[in-house]
Enzyme design. Structure first.
Site, mmCIF file in Angstrom:
data_model
loop_
_atom_site.group_PDB
_atom_site.id
_atom_site.type_symbol
_atom_site.label_atom_id
_atom_site.label_comp_id
_atom_site.label_asym_id
_atom_site.label_seq_id
_atom_site.Cartn_x
_atom_site.Cartn_y
_atom_site.Cartn_z
ATOM 1 N N TYR A 1 0.869 -1.186 0.000
ATOM 2 C CA TYR A 1 0.000 0.000 0.000
ATOM 3 C C TYR A 1 0.896 1.222 0.000
ATOM 4 O O TYR A 1 1.843 1.315 0.786
ATOM 5 C CB TYR A 1 -0.879 -0.024 1.253
ATOM 6 C CG TYR A 1 -1.720 1.217 1.453
ATOM 7 C CD1 TYR A 1 -2.851 1.451 0.683
ATOM 8 C CD2 TYR A 1 -1.381 2.159 2.428
ATOM 9 C CE1 TYR A 1 -3.632 2.585 0.876
ATOM 10 C CE2 TYR A 1 -2.152 3.296 2.631
ATOM 11 C CZ TYR A 1 -3.270 3.499 1.847
ATOM 12 O OH TYR A 1 -4.045 4.622 2.041
ATOM 13 N N LYS B 1 5.857 8.960 8.815
ATOM 14 C CA LYS B 1 5.706 8.377 10.160
ATOM 15 C C LYS B 1 6.817 8.798 11.130
ATOM 16 O O LYS B 1 6.696 9.844 11.748
ATOM 17 C CB LYS B 1 5.571 6.856 10.047
ATOM 18 C CG LYS B 1 4.307 6.490 9.211
ATOM 19 C CD LYS B 1 3.881 5.076 9.389
ATOM 20 C CE LYS B 1 2.775 4.661 8.432
ATOM 21 N NZ LYS B 1 1.426 5.006 8.856
ATOM 22 N N ASP C 1 9.328 2.624 -0.973
ATOM 23 C CA ASP C 1 8.380 3.271 -0.082
ATOM 24 C C ASP C 1 8.761 2.861 1.342
ATOM 25 O O ASP C 1 8.464 1.746 1.784
ATOM 26 C CB ASP C 1 6.958 2.817 -0.425
ATOM 27 C CG ASP C 1 5.928 3.401 0.532
ATOM 28 O OD1 ASP C 1 6.332 3.972 1.576
ATOM 29 O OD2 ASP C 1 4.725 3.271 0.257
HETATM 30 N N1 HOZ Z 1 -2.524 3.438 6.865
HETATM 31 C C1 HOZ Z 1 -2.892 2.686 8.034
HETATM 32 C C2 HOZ Z 1 -3.241 1.319 7.676
HETATM 33 N N2 HOZ Z 1 -2.163 0.596 7.104
HETATM 34 C C3 HOZ Z 1 -4.010 3.334 8.790
HETATM 35 C C4 HOZ Z 1 -3.661 4.658 9.307
HETATM 36 C C5 HOZ Z 1 -4.644 5.237 10.331
HETATM 37 O O1 HOZ Z 1 -5.786 4.835 10.397
HETATM 38 O O2 HOZ Z 1 -4.216 6.104 11.069
#
Ligand code: HOZ
Length: 433
Positions: free
Chosen positions: A149, A272, A244
């Protein structure tokens, strides 16, 4: 929907209320607990390895804001840096010295990054890296891998097409087929398929984008051969290799997955940890490529909150903290202890379970062996995971509310915290076995 008056839990009351004003009651889908069922916990505060919900219940937190909270929640030095920066002003829309400092630090710590541009989210970082790759090569096609993703940009919300080398189908309503017709989706860790793709269309591929340690289909490691061959093929055909590392950057180790595997990508997306819990992300890489970005080059990208001074202060302080001697040894030691303890507890109860960790990231799989691809991961026992998740939640341990997500430890997850987690898991495995 039940009215709030009939509810006893404040989480239930807040969830009912949230659904009136926000789709599904959440601002990011996985938080709604749809995969596991039940009521999402509304968080009121967090400190170190813990957070507390609206009913005052305390949890050991293993998502850490999905990765950023690597030094634990509300670390005093991060909070102080944020408070001091906020007192000087929240946002200027003009450059600051802090942006130079964090850019220099990122370039120093990740040698493949010669220049870097700050943005506010991982989605922006990967989307901009793709645009740069296309702008630099003059090619349209991109290659991604099933289960990786890379944020919610249109051309990345794609699942594999019907045949081996057919282009993908949108995974979200609202993404026109025209927007994904240049995205080829291949199997993760499948070297032969990657070679076939380059052989048949290598001259038209702008870039390959990959999570070198995947964290969005649970934790799945790339094999060294897969990444090595990817690097060779990109070089041979003049395609840009994008790592990524929004999740893995400064999380699996100081130099990210690229340092772990010894592979040099052309571009890297970060997020992050570099924001320490505030909205900072970045993309960067070879200087000749980065020189194609506006204002000195033809590839456009911009953002009002890019390089926000308060967010940068949190990120910079976090990057300093992770460089303390022994930081990653301790972090990966605790993740390793956790996965070994969980695995042993499951075995005692006769539950088919295994687990893996890389640095401060871990995966739990309700299957007999550790998966190496999206389809292997999807074959896990979701129903049993859901029972485990809720059992652990009752015991005061918060794992990601979906089987398809990785877990995260922080430097505040010490022996006592990990032991308490394993003890709780022992009880829950016995119940669900
Ligand atoms: N992108 C996250 C899942 N792989 C979720 C991020 C969130 O809900 O803060």
């Amino acid at each position: 929907m039940t009215t709030p008056d009939t509810k006893t839990s404040r989480n239930d009351i807040l969830f009912a209320r949230a659904q009136q004003s926000t789709p599904g009651g959440v601002n990011s889908p996985v938080r709604a607990f749809r995969s596991v069922g039940g009521t999402p916990r509304f968080i009121t505060r967090a400190e170190g390895p813990y957070f507390w919900d609206a009913d005052g219940k305390r949890y050991i937190d293993y998502i850490g804001s999905w990765g950023p909270a690597i030094v634990g929640h509300a670390h005093p030095q991060v909070v102080k840096a944020v408070q001091e920066a906020a007192a000087r002003g929240l946002s200027f829309g003009a450059p600051t010295e802090g942006e130079i400092e964090i850019a220099e630090e990122i370039c120093r710590l990740v040698p493949s990054i010669e220049q870097v541009r700050l943005v506010s989210s991982g989605t922006e970082a990967t989307m901009s890296a793709l645009r740069l790759a296309r702008g630099a090569t003059g090619r349209d096609k991109i290659v991604k891998f099933e289960g990786c993703y890379h944020g919610h940009a249109d051309s990345l919300l794609v699942k594999a097409g019907s045949g081996l080398l057919t282009f993908g189908n949108p995974t979200s309503a609202g993404v026109p087929e025209d927007f994904v017709k240049h995205t080829l989706v291949l199997d993760y860790n499948n070297v032969a398929q990657l070679e076939d793709a380059f052989e048949s269309m290598g001259d038209t591929i702008a870039c390959v984008i990959v999570e070198a340690v995947a964290g969005n289909m649970n934790l799945i490691r790339a094999t060294p051969e897969f990444l090595q061959r990817m690097r060779e093929l990109c070089t041979e055909y003049g395609a840009i290799l994008i790592f990524d590392e929004v999740m893995s950057g400064f999380r699996v180790g100081l130099g990210g997955a690229q340092a772990l595997y010894g592979i040099t990508p052309d571009l890297t997306a970060l997020g992050k940890v570099i924001g320490g819990g505030m909205p900072v992300a970045a993309f960067g890489g070879r200087a000749d490529l980065m020189h194609k970005m506006a204002p000195i080059g033809p590839v456009y990208q911009a953002g009002t909150l890019s390089g926000n001074p308060v967010a940068v202060a949190a990120g910079m302080t976090t990057l300093k903290l992770v460089q303390q001697p022994g930081f990653y040894e301790q972090l990966s030691g605790q993740a390793d202890k956790l996965v070994k303890g969980l695995t042993a507890a499951a075995r005692e109860a006769g539950v088919a379970f295994c687990a893996d960790s890389v640095g401060g990231m871990f995966g739990m799989y309700f299957s007999a062996s550790i998966p190496g691809s999206y389809s292997e991961m999807m074959a896990g026992d979701k129903e049993r995971f859901n029972r485990f998740f809720h059992g652990m939640l009752d015991e005061g341990v918060y794992f990601a509310p979906a089987m398809f997500e990785a877990g995260f430890v922080s430097s505040t997850h010490d022996d006592a915290i990990v032991d308490a987690t394993i003890e709780a898991a022992r009880k829950v495995f016995a119940r669900i076995g």
